[in-house]
Design an enzyme around this catalytic site. Structure first.
Site, short mmCIF file in Angstrom:
data_model
loop_
_atom_site.label_atom_id
_atom_site.label_comp_id
_atom_site.label_asym_id
_atom_site.label_seq_id
_atom_site.Cartn_x
_atom_site.Cartn_y
_atom_site.Cartn_z
N ARG A 83 4.01 14.21 -6.91
CA ARG A 83 3.99 13.47 -8.17
C ARG A 83 2.65 13.68 -8.86
O ARG A 83 1.64 13.93 -8.19
CB ARG A 83 4.18 11.97 -7.92
CG ARG A 83 5.38 11.66 -7.04
CD ARG A 83 5.79 10.21 -7.17
NE ARG A 83 4.93 9.25 -6.47
CZ ARG A 83 5.28 7.99 -6.27
NH1 ARG A 83 6.44 7.53 -6.71
NH2 ARG A 83 4.47 7.16 -5.62
N ARG A 85 -1.25 0.23 -9.68
CA ARG A 85 -0.15 -0.69 -9.96
C ARG A 85 -0.69 -2.11 -10.16
O ARG A 85 -1.83 -2.40 -9.77
CB ARG A 85 0.80 -0.72 -8.74
CG ARG A 85 1.37 0.64 -8.42
CD ARG A 85 1.38 0.88 -6.91
NE ARG A 85 1.71 2.28 -6.62
CZ ARG A 85 2.94 2.75 -6.50
NH1 ARG A 85 3.96 1.92 -6.58
NH2 ARG A 85 3.16 4.02 -6.27
N LYS A 105 4.68 12.51 -1.88
CA LYS A 105 5.49 11.38 -1.41
C LYS A 105 6.38 11.89 -0.28
O LYS A 105 7.20 12.78 -0.50
CB LYS A 105 6.33 10.82 -2.56
CG LYS A 105 7.14 9.58 -2.15
CD LYS A 105 7.67 8.87 -3.38
CE LYS A 105 8.60 7.71 -3.02
NZ LYS A 105 9.12 7.05 -4.22
N ASP A 148 7.81 5.01 -9.34
CA ASP A 148 8.61 4.74 -8.13
C ASP A 148 10.11 4.75 -8.42
O ASP A 148 10.75 3.71 -8.61
CB ASP A 148 8.20 3.42 -7.47
CG ASP A 148 6.97 3.60 -6.59
OD1 ASP A 148 6.35 4.68 -6.67
OD2 ASP A 148 6.63 2.67 -5.85
N ASP A 179 4.54 -4.34 -7.28
CA ASP A 179 3.92 -3.12 -6.74
C ASP A 179 4.55 -1.88 -7.35
O ASP A 179 4.06 -0.77 -7.12
CB ASP A 179 4.05 -3.08 -5.21
CG ASP A 179 5.48 -3.31 -4.73
OD1 ASP A 179 6.04 -4.37 -5.05
OD2 ASP A 179 6.04 -2.42 -4.09
N ASN A 180 5.62 -2.04 -8.11
CA ASN A 180 6.26 -0.89 -8.75
C ASN A 180 6.03 -0.88 -10.25
O ASN A 180 6.74 -0.20 -10.98
CB ASN A 180 7.75 -0.88 -8.43
CG ASN A 180 8.03 -0.56 -6.96
OD1 ASN A 180 7.20 0.09 -6.31
ND2 ASN A 180 9.15 -0.99 -6.44
N GLY A 189 0.81 -1.22 0.00
CA GLY A 189 0.00 0.00 0.00
C GLY A 189 0.84 1.26 0.00
O GLY A 189 2.07 1.23 0.10
P1 AMP Z 1 9.33 0.58 -2.38
O1 AMP Z 1 10.36 -0.48 -2.20
O2 AMP Z 1 9.86 2.00 -2.19
O3 AMP Z 1 8.55 0.43 -3.63
O4 AMP Z 1 8.31 0.41 -1.18
C1 AMP Z 1 7.67 -0.78 -0.87
C2 AMP Z 1 6.62 -0.50 0.16
O5 AMP Z 1 7.19 0.11 1.31
C3 AMP Z 1 5.50 0.43 -0.30
O6 AMP Z 1 4.32 0.01 0.30
C4 AMP Z 1 5.96 1.76 0.26
O7 AMP Z 1 4.89 2.65 0.44
C5 AMP Z 1 6.56 1.35 1.59
N1 AMP Z 1 7.54 2.30 2.09
C6 AMP Z 1 8.77 2.56 1.59
N2 AMP Z 1 9.39 3.50 2.33
C7 AMP Z 1 8.54 3.86 3.32
C8 AMP Z 1 8.60 4.79 4.40
N3 AMP Z 1 9.66 5.55 4.65
N4 AMP Z 1 7.51 4.89 5.19
C9 AMP Z 1 6.42 4.13 4.97
N5 AMP Z 1 6.31 3.23 3.98
C10 AMP Z 1 7.36 3.09 3.16
MG MG Z 2 7.13 1.29 -4.50
#
Ligand code: AMP
Ligand code: MG
Length: 523
Positions: free
Chosen positions: A202, A209, A132, A291, A281-282, A109
């Site tokens: 953004r 996704r 973001k 992302d 998810d990306n 999410g």
């Molecule tokens: P990502 O690897 O950046 O695509 O993130 C994977 C998941 O981790 C997604 O659900 C992001 O929203 C969550 N996420 C990444 N960084 C943070 C953060 N600093 N705080 C909260 N959720 C995060």
């Molecule tokens: Mg992501």
């Protein structure tokens, strides 16, 4: 949160279609939780102590109908760092899951992304504004919902650079610092440091996704899965929506997602972009690059390269991007199977992806070389040369375009090699002779070739070390490097002056420096 009415920001008109069409979780407390039978969770961004605008994209501001004075106003920073809401904004986060590095990860999410609302843009399109790094959401899991300046600079600049390269992408309106420090353990070695916090706004028609569909299938929420698919098709895929037969509609839509994903990955391969974290998810359902985390651009052509230090097996390296895209599409096909009930039509689409990809990639390779038709042995021997002799991909193609067909000399390309020696130049000359024959066989003249090549081979890419130099300056309060890169990224195919700071190979100091060739997921 009352806004004075004498500002153009108030002229933004919101029509929050997705929020209206898809279910909202009845719980409005901003607490971490699993969400059932809903797509959206309402919440408020977390206010920050000192919002300051660092940079904004004039192009995106134009799209939204915002003038310079508005973008430079105090209120703009307040709104786009998460401190004020405009009339019509309804902040919310969305629920999705995903396969991370090959394994199902359950609910992820929007952990630090907050949709503010959908604006009717100057061209009549609908654009979701999303912050973001503006604080926790119900999906933040164990993290803080925040973002640091270095990763926000990278996301802001690369979104705009991608767009100007002609590659589908989410856009970036603004980059603000928050005056809030954020703790990050950049190397995951138990040494967290305080870093400046930032928020990027953004912009995209939708941030849906593959993972939005996967989570509903995993939870067997098939009614909601259908509702989300119908909404997606009706809103973003008019050609599929026009089909009357329901099953045909879903299959047509999936074929279109396959097609857009193939086109997207071909663009990445063309320009040497490595996404770095191609988890499901990306991947955007609209076929946008989405992302920007530990992404990178090839300096020297190395098919095995990934900038992401968390990806020790190289799952998401440059060369693996096409098969991984297909792997992700298979996950999406599995998720939407309940809508169709038989796998065969989806399998056909996946087969179509492989064919589409190959066809498009061959055409792309031909155009990078200025050829009318793809020449298999020529391309194979080039890639093998580029992989063996450390060669700067971007400089190589641009310099090649300038060489006359009848005088293709390896020596003229010596500056594009990282370690030129006699063997390398001899090997290059062998390939150049082969290239000259292909050009003659296909009857290609120099001027037309140069033009075709320069339209497909950028002179400017957002090299990792260039972004890092701008970040180092930004962290000491000087944002000029960011502005210069943003400006340069607006015309990536124009020739760069010989002495341009952006027209150079990766310097030796950047070879193994953090931020330049190695990036962690910490952001
Ligand atoms: P990502 O690897 O950046 O695509 O993130 C994977 C998941 O981790 C997604 O659900 C992001 O929203 C969550 N996420 C990444 N960084 C943070 C953060 N600093 N705080 C909260 N959720 C995060
Ligand atoms: Mg992501």
């Amino acid at each position: 949160m009352n806004i004075p009415r004498n500002n153009r920001l108030d002229s933004l008109i919101f029509d929050n279609v997705s929020l209206r069409a898809l279910p909202i979780d009845p719980e409005t407390k901003n607490e971490r939780r699993q969400i059932r039978e809903a797509i959206h969770a309402l919440l408020q961004p977390t206010p920050c102590p000192d919002p300051q605008i660092v940079a904004y994209s004039r192009d995106v501001a134009d799209l939204l109908g915002l003038d310079e004075a508005t973008c430079e106003s105090r209120q703009f920073a307040e709104v786009f760092a998460g401190n004020q809401l405009l009339s019509g904004m309804q902040p919310h986060a969305t629920c999705y899951g995903g396969h991370q590095f090959g394994s199902w990860a359950g609910q992820l999410g929007d952990g630090r992304a907050i949709n503010l609302g959908e604006v009717i843009a100057a061209d009549g399109s609908s654009q979701m504004l999303q912050l973001k790094g503006a604080g926790e959401t119900p999906f933040s899991r164990t993290a803080d919902g925040l973002a640091v300046l270095r990763s926000s600079v990278r996301e802001f600049l690369c979104s705009e650079a991608m767009h100007h390269l002609g590659i589908p992408t989410t856009r970036a309106l603004s980059l603000c610092t928050t005056g809030r420090s954020v703790w990050r353990d950049m190397f995951y070695d138990g040494n967290p440091k305080e870093e400046p916090g930032a928020v990027v706004c953004r912009v995209a028609p939708s941030f849906l996704r593959f993972g939005h569909f996967e989570i509903l299938a995993a939870r067997r929420e098939n009614q909601l899965l259908k509702q989300l698919a119908d909404f997606t098709i009706n809103t973003y895929f008019p050609e599929s929506a026009a089909l009357t037969d329901e099953r045909e509609r879903y299959v047509h839509w999936f074929a279109e997602v396959c097609d857009r994903t193939a086109a997207l990955v071909v663009h990445w391969m063309r320009t040497g972009f490595v996404h770095g974290v191609m988890n499901t998810d990306n991947l955007s359902i609209l076929g946008l690059t989405i992302d920007y985390g530990p992404y990178g651009w090839l300096d020297s052509y190395d098919p095995e390269w990934t900038p992401n230090t968390s990806d020790s097996g190289g799952r998401y390296c440059y060369r693996n991007q096409p098969p991984i895209a297909q792997w992700n599409l298979i996950r999406l096909a599995n998720a939407i199977l309940p809508l169709i009930d038989e796998p065969a039509p989806l399998e056909n689409c996946l087969q179509g992806f492989a064919e589409q990809y190959t066809r498009r990639a061959e055409a792309m390779t031909a155009s990078k070389l200025g050829l009318k038709t793809y020449a298999e042995p020529l391309a194979t021997s080039l890639f093998s040369f580029l992989g063996q002799v450390e060669t700067d991909m971007t400089l190589f193609y641009r310099a090649l375009a300038d060489l006359p067909r009848d005088d293709l000399r390896a020596n003229a390309l010596v500056d594009t090699l990282y370690r030129p020696d006699v063997d390398a130049l001899e090997a290059l000359q062998v390939w150049l002779d082969q290239y000259a024959r292909a050009l003659k066989n296909q009857g290609i003249e120099d001027a037309a070739r140069r033009q075709a090549m320069n339209a497909n081979n950028p002179a400017f890419i957002l090299r990792n070390f260039l972004a890092q130099e701008a970040i180092d300056r930004a962290e000491s309060g000087d944002f000029a490097g960011i502005h210069a890169l943003l400006e340069a990224s607006r015309r990536p195919y124009d020739p760069l002056p010989k002495d341009s700071p952006f027209n150079r190979k990766r310097p030796d100091w950047a070879r193994a420096k953090t931020g330049c060739s190695q990036l962690s997921c910490s952001s």
